[in-house]
Design a protein around this motif. Structure first.
Motif, PDB file in Angstrom:
ATOM      1  N   UNK A 126       6.637   2.431  26.581  1.00  0.00           N
ATOM      2  CA  UNK A 126       6.792   1.854  27.900  1.00  0.00           C
ATOM      3  C   UNK A 126       5.598   1.992  28.823  1.00  0.00           C
ATOM      4  N   UNK A 127       4.490   2.554  28.318  1.00  0.00           N
ATOM      5  CA  UNK A 127       3.296   2.724  29.155  1.00  0.00           C
ATOM      6  C   UNK A 127       2.081   2.164  28.422  1.00  0.00           C
ATOM      7  N   UNK A 128       1.089   1.741  29.187  1.00  0.00           N
ATOM      8  CA  UNK A 128      -0.186   1.309  28.628  1.00  0.00           C
ATOM      9  C   UNK A 128      -1.047   2.558  28.475  1.00  0.00           C
ATOM     10  N   UNK A 129      -1.414   2.874  27.210  1.00  0.00           N
ATOM     11  CA  UNK A 129      -2.152   4.108  26.940  1.00  0.00           C
ATOM     12  C   UNK A 129      -3.287   3.861  25.953  1.00  0.00           C
ATOM     13  N   UNK A 130      -4.364   4.654  26.047  1.00  0.00           N
ATOM     14  CA  UNK A 130      -5.409   4.587  25.025  1.00  0.00           C
ATOM     15  C   UNK A 130      -4.826   5.007  23.669  1.00  0.00           C
ATOM     16  N   UNK A 131      -5.294   4.376  22.614  1.00  0.00           N
ATOM     17  CA  UNK A 131      -4.809   4.637  21.255  1.00  0.00           C
ATOM     18  C   UNK A 131      -4.819   6.128  20.929  1.00  0.00           C
ATOM     19  N   UNK A 132      -5.915   6.818  21.280  1.00  0.00           N
ATOM     20  CA  UNK A 132      -6.018   8.221  20.903  1.00  0.00           C
ATOM     21  C   UNK A 132      -5.043   9.119  21.671  1.00  0.00           C
ATOM     22  N   UNK A 133      -4.451   8.622  22.749  1.00  0.00           N
ATOM     23  CA  UNK A 133      -3.474   9.432  23.495  1.00  0.00           C
ATOM     24  C   UNK A 133      -2.175   9.614  22.727  1.00  0.00           C
ATOM     25  N   UNK A 134      -1.901   8.690  21.757  1.00  0.00           N
ATOM     26  CA  UNK A 134      -0.659   8.836  21.001  1.00  0.00           C
ATOM     27  C   UNK A 134      -0.866   8.873  19.486  1.00  0.00           C
ATOM     28  N   UNK A 135      -2.101   8.696  19.003  1.00  0.00           N
ATOM     29  CA  UNK A 135      -2.302   8.651  17.549  1.00  0.00           C
ATOM     30  C   UNK A 135      -3.346   9.646  17.045  1.00  0.00           C
TER      31      UNK A 135
END
Length: 195
Positions: free
Chosen positions: A136-145
């Motif tokens: 539900x949020x726009x995040x940089x890829x590395x913030x979740x992967x």
């Protein structure tokens, strides 16, 4: 490789330079003339400074100049993912036209090698900074992967996770960025590395 030395990176930059001096003194008997530095951060290619590091609080550090003063050598400096990609590309025979290197570690870094050289159009690119909608949020890829994100979510390092359901979720997170990079960069080979 004629000799290898490792040391843990100190938190303070001045302590890091002391460690470099100690390490270089030990290898100086080989009379190196060039020092290559793989910096985990954003490199100013004109000055040899590192603007910011992904895993350290150091900012605007004149790393090439300082290493050169210690070693008395010519210093070549670039982002660590770029140099890892360059090394990996040259291990593939025959050398592919375009190799994309993705490191999934503390963060996510990328390097693009075209015809055996770091692609100058992508020297400063950071694949881990690509934005995606996640939970539900726009995040940089590395913030979740990234490795750091995995530890934050599951409380353990990726190497300690054995649950196939968790790995299916993590793999989906990796795939989101890999698919987009593939579509945009059209690499012949993708090499995935990291911690």
């Amino acid at each position: 490789v004629v000799e290898q030395m490792r040391f843990e990176t100190p938190k303070l930059y001045k302590d890091f330079l002391k460690e470099v001096k100690t390490a270089f003194t030990a290898v100086a008997k080989h009379k190196p003339t060039i020092t290559a530095v793989a910096a985990p951060g954003k490199v100013d290619h004109k000055t040899g400074s590192v603007i910011s590091f992904g895993n350290l609080a150091w900012k605007n550090v004149p790393l090439a100049k300082d290493i050169g003063a210690i070693t008395g050598t010519t210093v070549l400096i670039d982002n660590d993912a770029n140099l890892a990609g360059l090394s990996e590309a040259h291990r593939i025979e025959p050398l592919p036209h375009r190799v994309l290197y993705i490191t999934i570690s503390t963060g996510i870094g990328t390097g693009l090698v075209t015809d055996g050289y770091l692609d100058p159009d992508f020297l400063d690119s950071e694949g881990g900074s690509m934005l995606f909608e996640h939970e539900g949020k726009l995040e940089p890829w590395e913030k979740f992967a990234s490795g750091k994100a995995i530890v934050a979510k599951y409380g353990m390092r990726a190497s300690d996770i054995n649950d196939p359901k968790i790995w299916k979720e993590i793999s989906r997170w990796f795939a989101i960025g890999i698919v987009d990079l593939t579509a945009v960069l059209e690499p012949d080979v993708i090499v995935i590395g990291g911690g």
